[in-house]
Scaffold this motif. Structure first.
Motif, mmCIF file in Angstrom:
data_model
loop_
_atom_site.group_PDB
_atom_site.id
_atom_site.type_symbol
_atom_site.label_atom_id
_atom_site.label_comp_id
_atom_site.label_asym_id
_atom_site.label_seq_id
_atom_site.Cartn_x
_atom_site.Cartn_y
_atom_site.Cartn_z
ATOM 1 N N HIS A 1 0.875 -1.170 0.000
ATOM 2 C CA HIS A 1 0.000 0.000 0.000
ATOM 3 C C HIS A 1 0.913 1.221 0.000
ATOM 4 N N CYS B 1 -4.603 5.929 -0.215
ATOM 5 C CA CYS B 1 -3.696 4.825 -0.542
ATOM 6 C C CYS B 1 -3.202 5.084 -1.956
ATOM 7 N N GLN C 1 -1.083 3.279 -3.808
ATOM 8 C CA GLN C 1 -0.692 2.127 -4.629
ATOM 9 C C GLN C 1 -1.959 1.336 -4.910
ATOM 10 N N CYS D 1 -3.966 -1.412 -4.726
ATOM 11 C CA CYS D 1 -3.699 -2.537 -3.829
ATOM 12 C C CYS D 1 -4.782 -3.605 -3.892
ATOM 13 N N HIS E 1 -9.321 -0.702 -3.412
ATOM 14 C CA HIS E 1 -8.327 0.370 -3.307
ATOM 15 C C HIS E 1 -8.959 1.755 -3.203
ATOM 16 N N MET F 1 -10.072 2.911 0.161
ATOM 17 C CA MET F 1 -9.092 2.830 1.250
ATOM 18 C C MET F 1 -8.669 4.250 1.631
HETATM 19 CU CU LIG Z 1 -4.051 0.205 -0.251
#
Ligand SMILES: [Cu+2]
Length: 263
Positions: A177, A224, A226, A228, A232, A235
């Protein structure tokens, strides 16, 4: 100096340095873009077919283009050695001492941010993977360990006191992340198996930022950074920057909750 780049408002002590580096990179790249673009147009006209009906295999004899390339390499070396490496050293290698900072452990997982404070004793208690329960104990904190008794755990919410160095110890439970708060000019990948420290000094409270941006709902958001997994996009976490007193009060309330979770 970087208002022209439309960056998010700044809320951390070191952010000016990051912004000026970003500003200088844009200026240098603009010069390079215009320079190379101009040279390209010049080459198209200068070496047009009507003027050069037969190819000259020896090519250009002047060394001007070589000097230009050396100039570009020098500018890039200045960016790297003069700006980027010293800034990296100051930001990443020189951590403030932990006893002068607030240490917050942030553990990323699909798709949430688990936050843990050491509590008044300043010591993080033991954790045990066997105690991990996604609902009630996502970090597996072992409450029978004395230093763990006052560990405060929150989900997707980080409270921070203003003008104090903050060290975030970043970890991940599953995939990579990335912890990014644009206003603090920090972004760091969270990598399973590693604990990566990052630090910053938030210098604008959430309340002040609400006045400054004339947005009563303003929140510092942890994005976040990245990709993920499927969740995502949801997040997100929030950082609330408050005065030292308000932080103290918030911490005491959390400790009281620990003693009596049903209150
Ligand atoms: Cu993430």
């Amino acid at each position: 100096m970087t208002e022209w780049l439309g960056m998010p408002p700044l809320a951390a002590a070191h952010g000016g340095q990051i912004d000026s580096l970003i500003g200088w990179i844009h200026i240098f790249m603009l010069v390079l873009f215009v320079g190379w673009g101009g040279f390209f147009l010049y080459a198209i006209v200068r070496f047009r077919k009507s003027r050069n009906p037969v190819a000259d295999y020896a090519g250009v004899r002047s060394h001007r283009s070589t000097y230009m390339e050396i100039g570009v390499a020098v500018v890039e070396a200045i960016l790297l050695v003069g700006f980027a490496i010293p800034l990296w050293a100051a930001r990443v290698d020189r951590m403030p001492p932990e006893n002068e900072a607030l240490v917050v452990q942030v553990t990323a997982e699909q798709f949430a941010w688990n936050v843990r404070y050491a509590g008044p004793d300043g010591v993080f208690g033991k954790t045990d993977i066997k105690l991990v329960d996604l609902q009630s104990n996502p970090l597996g904190v072992d409450r029978s360990d004395p230093p763990a008794k006052d560990d405060v755990v929150t989900l997707n919410q980080i409270y921070l006191p203003v003008n104090k160095p903050i060290i975030v110890k970043l970890r991940s439970k599953d995939v990579i992340h990335s912890f990014g708060v644009p206003e603090f000019r920090v972004k760091q990948d969270a990598i399973p198996g590693l604990t990566i420290p990052i630090w910053f000094i938030p210098n604008v409270t959430t309340a002040d930022m609400r006045t400054r941006t004339s947005n009563a709902e303003f929140q510092y958001e942890i994005a976040c950074a990245q990709l993920c997994g499927l969740g995502h996009a949801r997040m997100r976490g929030f950082v609330t920057v408050v005065s030292a007193d308000e932080f103290q009060k918030w911490m005491e309330e959390r400790i009281a909750e620990l003693a009596d979770p049903f209150k």
